[in-house]
Design an enzyme around this catalytic site. Structure first.
Site, short mmCIF file in Angstrom:
data_model
loop_
_atom_site.label_atom_id
_atom_site.label_comp_id
_atom_site.label_asym_id
_atom_site.label_seq_id
_atom_site.Cartn_x
_atom_site.Cartn_y
_atom_site.Cartn_z
N ASP A 15 35.51 82.89 117.06
CA ASP A 15 35.93 81.67 116.17
C ASP A 15 36.29 80.52 117.27
OD1 ASP A 15 35.63 82.90 113.83
OD2 ASP A 15 37.98 83.41 113.71
N ASP A 251 42.73 90.78 105.70
CA ASP A 251 41.80 91.86 106.65
C ASP A 251 43.02 92.70 107.00
OD1 ASP A 251 39.89 90.11 106.38
OD2 ASP A 251 40.09 89.29 108.11
#
Ligand code: ADP
Length: 300
Positions: A15, A251
């Site tokens: 990211d 997650d």
């Protein structure tokens, strides 16, 4: 008898984040902050979350033969994840290019890269990992045909957990294997499509269950979660915390739930523990950086 508590099959991304005063319009250039690079991807996030809790965890994923791929492998290993199943090459490492403005709104461009090349043949070649794993968890940031192959390669006694993110309609073969299917509100809406009746998450859970999964979990952010199986629907309250960043909460929740189910917890017990893990994660910035150890969860 199992070498791994959890095998995660999924994406690993770098990211790349730049803070900007204003996100650029077409044809426009704006200056931003220094670049921050964070390890991400739902597969990588789940594997790190489980390993940090103490689960014996393996990751089956694909990264590029490049600097970001090496960074992702290093961060997985640092968290204690077994990376024997991480394949290298075939395409550049997946990246998410993220610009964030002062209000927190962001624009994101994702290049699937190597994640899009994690193929059914890669799953078939990893048979020994599947046989060594008590629980197998996956998401939809890899090709759907690869997820179908995961379902076909499960060891007879192992349990399959799916978070269908980003959501899309699922083949019956995949739905029927889920124990549980884990969705947030947005994912529930997409999977239910036209068959959604009413606005009550309890109803969504029941209708999702009727579509074939052995069990269903609907996560509701600060409202906690709902679990549904043949015994009925149970609400799991959230732990009250001061949330600063919810990135990666789902997650962490999914990884914790999958691990506890493998250890013999009931669905409601596992979801209760996962809610505590999610709660710690939202009190810290970032995704993988925010995931707690078991000791930190116990101290909550
Ligand atoms: P996703 O990140 O996939 O959208 P949720 O936002 O529903 O998933 O978060 C997953 C779980 O994390 C929730 O079910 C809850 O247990 C926990 N959680 C998320 N946000 C908060 C919050 N603000 N306070 C406490 N727990 C939270």
């Amino acid at each position: 008898m199992y070498d791994y508590d959890l095998l995660v099959v999924g994406s690993a991304n770098a990211d790349l984040v730049i803070s900007v005063e204003r996100r650029p319009d077409a044809g426009e250039t704006v200056l931003g902050s220094d670049l921050a690079v964070h390890p991400g991807g739902k597969g990588g996030n789940q594997a790190v979350a489980a390993a940090r809790l103490g689960a014996r965890t393996a990751l089956l994923a694909r990264v590029g033969d490049d600097a970001y791929g090496r960074l992702l492998l290093d961060s997985q290993r640092a968290a204690g994840v077994d990376t024997v199943g991480v394949l290298v090459g075939g395409a550049p490492t997946g990246v998410a290019l993220i610009t964030v403005d002062p209000s927190g709104d962001n624009s994101i461009v994702v290049s699937l890269g190597a994640n899009g090349r994690l193929a059914p043949t890669d799953v078939r070649a990893a048979g020994s990992l599947f046989h060594a794993s008590r629980v197998v968890s996956t998401q939809l940031e890899i090709p759907l045909e690869t997820v179908v192959e995961v379902v076909r390669n499960l060891a007879p006694e192992s349990r399959f957990v799916l978070n269908p993110s980003p959501p899309r309609p699922l083949p019956q073969e995949v739905l029927a294997a889920c124990d549980p299917l884990i969705v947030n509100e947005h994912e529930a809406r997409v999977i239910l499509g036209e068959s959604r009746v009413g606005e009550r998450p309890e109803d969504w859970a029941r209708i999702l269950l009727a579509k074939g999964p052995r069990s269903v979990v609907v996560t509701l952010g600060a409202e906690g979660a709902l679990v549904a199986d043949a015994d009925g629907v149970v609400r799991v309250p959230a732990v009250r915390v001061a949330a600063v960043d919810t990135t990666g909460a789902g997650d962490a929740f999914t990884a914790a739930l999958a691990w506890r189910l493998g250890a013999g917890a009931t669905l409601a017990e596992a979801a209760g523990y996962a809610a505590r893990v999610g709660a710690v994660a939202v009190t810290r910035r970032g995704a993988q950086e925010s995931f707690p150890t078991a000791g930190e969860v116990d101290a909550l």
